[in-house]
Design a protein around this motif. Structure first.
Motif, PDB file in Angstrom:
ATOM      1  N   VAL A 132       0.848  -1.204   0.000  1.00 30.44           N
ATOM      2  CA  VAL A 132       0.000   0.000   0.000  1.00 30.44           C
ATOM      3  C   VAL A 132       0.881   1.250   0.000  1.00 30.44           C
ATOM      4  O   VAL A 132       0.663   2.189  -0.773  1.00 30.44           O
ATOM      5  CB  VAL A 132      -0.963  -0.006   1.218  1.00 30.44           C
ATOM      6  CG1 VAL A 132      -1.694   1.325   1.339  1.00 30.44           C
ATOM      7  CG2 VAL A 132      -1.945  -1.156   1.103  1.00 30.44           C
ATOM      8  N   HIS A 133       1.903   1.244   0.851  1.00 33.61           N
ATOM      9  CA  HIS A 133       2.795   2.398   0.924  1.00 33.61           C
ATOM     10  C   HIS A 133       3.517   2.612  -0.406  1.00 33.61           C
ATOM     11  O   HIS A 133       3.632   3.743  -0.886  1.00 33.61           O
ATOM     12  CB  HIS A 133       3.820   2.227   2.049  1.00 33.61           C
ATOM     13  CG  HIS A 133       4.846   3.314   2.066  1.00 33.61           C
ATOM     14  ND1 HIS A 133       4.533   4.613   2.396  1.00 33.61           N
ATOM     15  CD2 HIS A 133       6.165   3.309   1.766  1.00 33.61           C
ATOM     16  CE1 HIS A 133       5.629   5.353   2.300  1.00 33.61           C
ATOM     17  NE2 HIS A 133       6.636   4.580   1.910  1.00 33.61           N
ATOM     18  N   GLY A 134       3.980   1.547  -1.016  1.00 35.56           N
ATOM     19  CA  GLY A 134       4.681   1.667  -2.295  1.00 35.56           C
ATOM     20  C   GLY A 134       3.816   2.295  -3.370  1.00 35.56           C
ATOM     21  O   GLY A 134       4.257   3.181  -4.108  1.00 35.56           O
TER      22      GLY A 134
ATOM     23  N   VAL B 164      -3.538   6.914 -13.317  1.00 41.21           N
ATOM     24  CA  VAL B 164      -3.694   5.636 -12.608  1.00 41.21           C
ATOM     25  C   VAL B 164      -2.941   4.527 -13.344  1.00 41.21           C
ATOM     26  O   VAL B 164      -2.240   3.722 -12.717  1.00 41.21           O
ATOM     27  CB  VAL B 164      -5.189   5.281 -12.419  1.00 41.21           C
ATOM     28  CG1 VAL B 164      -5.367   3.869 -11.896  1.00 41.21           C
ATOM     29  CG2 VAL B 164      -5.855   6.287 -11.486  1.00 41.21           C
ATOM     30  N   ALA B 165      -3.072   4.493 -14.678  1.00 38.79           N
ATOM     31  CA  ALA B 165      -2.355   3.472 -15.453  1.00 38.79           C
ATOM     32  C   ALA B 165      -0.847   3.619 -15.267  1.00 38.79           C
ATOM     33  O   ALA B 165      -0.135   2.620 -15.107  1.00 38.79           O
ATOM     34  CB  ALA B 165      -2.725   3.574 -16.934  1.00 38.79           C
ATOM     35  N   GLY B 166      -0.357   4.857 -15.260  1.00 41.88           N
ATOM     36  CA  GLY B 166       1.072   5.092 -15.047  1.00 41.88           C
ATOM     37  C   GLY B 166       1.527   4.580 -13.699  1.00 41.88           C
ATOM     38  O   GLY B 166       2.568   3.917 -13.588  1.00 41.88           O
ATOM     39  N   ALA B 167       0.731   4.849 -12.654  1.00 45.77           N
ATOM     40  CA  ALA B 167       1.083   4.376 -11.307  1.00 45.77           C
ATOM     41  C   ALA B 167       1.079   2.850 -11.253  1.00 45.77           C
ATOM     42  O   ALA B 167       1.974   2.240 -10.654  1.00 45.77           O
ATOM     43  CB  ALA B 167       0.120   4.957 -10.273  1.00 45.77           C
TER      44      ALA B 167
ATOM     45  N   ILE C 283       1.530   0.747 -13.796  1.00 49.08           N
ATOM     46  CA  ILE C 283       2.658   0.235 -14.586  1.00 49.08           C
ATOM     47  C   ILE C 283       3.965   0.358 -13.805  1.00 49.08           C
ATOM     48  O   ILE C 283       4.756  -0.588 -13.739  1.00 49.08           O
ATOM     49  CB  ILE C 283       2.742   0.961 -15.949  1.00 49.08           C
ATOM     50  CG1 ILE C 283       1.573   0.527 -16.839  1.00 49.08           C
ATOM     51  CG2 ILE C 283       4.087   0.699 -16.642  1.00 49.08           C
ATOM     52  CD1 ILE C 283       1.368   1.378 -18.073  1.00 49.08           C
ATOM     53  N   ILE C 284       4.187   1.519 -13.196  1.00 48.39           N
ATOM     54  CA  ILE C 284       5.413   1.713 -12.397  1.00 48.39           C
ATOM     55  C   ILE C 284       5.462   0.695 -11.252  1.00 48.39           C
ATOM     56  O   ILE C 284       6.493   0.065 -11.013  1.00 48.39           O
ATOM     57  CB  ILE C 284       5.510   3.162 -11.874  1.00 48.39           C
ATOM     58  CG1 ILE C 284       5.717   4.130 -13.040  1.00 48.39           C
ATOM     59  CG2 ILE C 284       6.629   3.295 -10.841  1.00 48.39           C
ATOM     60  CD1 ILE C 284       5.522   5.592 -12.682  1.00 48.39           C
ATOM     61  N   MET C 285       4.341   0.525 -10.559  1.00 51.98           N
ATOM     62  CA  MET C 285       4.286  -0.436  -9.446  1.00 51.98           C
ATOM     63  C   MET C 285       4.556  -1.851  -9.947  1.00 51.98           C
ATOM     64  O   MET C 285       5.311  -2.603  -9.311  1.00 51.98           O
ATOM     65  CB  MET C 285       2.917  -0.354  -8.757  1.00 51.98           C
ATOM     66  CG  MET C 285       2.779  -1.220  -7.548  1.00 51.98           C
ATOM     67  SD  MET C 285       3.692  -0.531  -6.174  1.00 51.98           S
ATOM     68  CE  MET C 285       3.175  -1.601  -4.859  1.00 51.98           C
TER      69      MET C 285
ATOM     70  N   THR D   4       8.137  -6.487 -10.226  1.00 50.46           N
ATOM     71  CA  THR D   4       8.863  -7.461 -11.037  1.00 50.46           C
ATOM     72  C   THR D   4      10.352  -7.437 -10.713  1.00 50.46           C
ATOM     73  O   THR D   4      11.005  -8.492 -10.647  1.00 50.46           O
ATOM     74  CB  THR D   4       8.645  -7.192 -12.540  1.00 50.46           C
ATOM     75  OG1 THR D   4       7.246  -7.267 -12.811  1.00 50.46           O
ATOM     76  CG2 THR D   4       9.378  -8.177 -13.410  1.00 50.46           C
ATOM     77  N   LEU D   5      10.890  -6.238 -10.491  1.00 53.56           N
ATOM     78  CA  LEU D   5      12.306  -6.104 -10.157  1.00 53.56           C
ATOM     79  C   LEU D   5      12.627  -6.653  -8.769  1.00 53.56           C
ATOM     80  O   LEU D   5      13.753  -7.045  -8.494  1.00 53.56           O
ATOM     81  CB  LEU D   5      12.747  -4.640 -10.237  1.00 53.56           C
ATOM     82  CG  LEU D   5      12.784  -4.020 -11.636  1.00 53.56           C
ATOM     83  CD1 LEU D   5      13.063  -2.521 -11.544  1.00 53.56           C
ATOM     84  CD2 LEU D   5      13.835  -4.714 -12.491  1.00 53.56           C
ATOM     85  N   GLY D   6      11.641  -6.635  -7.879  1.00 53.29           N
ATOM     86  CA  GLY D   6      11.847  -7.122  -6.519  1.00 53.29           C
ATOM     87  C   GLY D   6      12.286  -6.000  -5.589  1.00 53.29           C
ATOM     88  O   GLY D   6      12.376  -4.837  -5.987  1.00 53.29           O
ATOM     89  N   PRO D   7      12.585  -6.328  -4.336  1.00 51.40           N
ATOM     90  CA  PRO D   7      12.984  -5.307  -3.365  1.00 51.40           C
ATOM     91  C   PRO D   7      14.235  -4.555  -3.843  1.00 51.40           C
ATOM     92  O   PRO D   7      15.102  -5.131  -4.498  1.00 51.40           O
ATOM     93  CB  PRO D   7      13.294  -6.112  -2.101  1.00 51.40           C
ATOM     94  CG  PRO D   7      12.560  -7.405  -2.267  1.00 51.40           C
ATOM     95  CD  PRO D   7      12.532  -7.667  -3.752  1.00 51.40           C
TER      96      PRO D   7
END
Length: 158
Positions: A48-50, A137-140, A142-144, A149-152
């Motif tokens: 949620v924070h991310g 919203v789509a941009g957020a 996609i970024i998320m 996918t990249l992980g922590p």
């Protein structure tokens, strides 16, 4: 954009939400490490924070462009999200200085900056609220998705 959703209100709501999600993340960490609750509280609070962090960054950029903040101030707005709860004092400081006053710039003025590509695109987006919200919203999302996918962050590049 609806008249009632001014840059000031938009920025303030997202800045407060970003600070609130810090509490969720910290509470999740306390539950995990202090009460041996396992990884779920951190996954929920962190997720949620991310997402809200990403929304705040996008909001800071859009509001910074609309309000014609210097790039350094917009960068400071973004950096304020990295420090727990710092978005609130940042919001209060820019509001006190009148840097959140006014509405959305949906029409061109005589200002030469209004002829630039970024300002022209921003005006168009703000003049088409449904499209703006959809792209925002789509941009957020996609970024998320890319970040998940990249992980922590500590694992990037390994």
């Amino acid at each position: 954009m609806p008249r009632s959703l001014t840059p000031r209100i938009f920025f303030r709501v997202v800045a407060i939400a970003e600070a609130v999600t810090w509490t969720l993340l910290i509470a999740g960490m306390i539950a995990k490490y202090g009460f041996d609750a396992g990884p779920v509280p951190v996954k929920i609070g962190g997720g949620v924070h991310g997402f809200v962090f990403i929304v705040y960054v996008l909001t800071a950029i859009v509001v910074g462009l609309n309000q014609r903040w210097p790039a350094r101030l917009t960068a400071l707005a973004v950096v304020s999200a990295v420090v727990p709860y710092a978005t609130i004092p940042f919001d209060l400081a820019v509001d006190r200085k009148g840097l959140l006053d006014g509405g959305w710039r949906t029409t061109a003025s005589d200002d030469p900056r209004d002829r630039g590509r970024v300002d022209t695109l921003l005006r168009w987006m703000l003049g088409h609220p449904a499209t703006f919200v959809g792209i925002f919203v789509a941009g957020a999302i996609i970024i998320m998705s890319v970040l998940l996918t990249l992980g922590p962050p500590g694992t990037w590049g390994r």
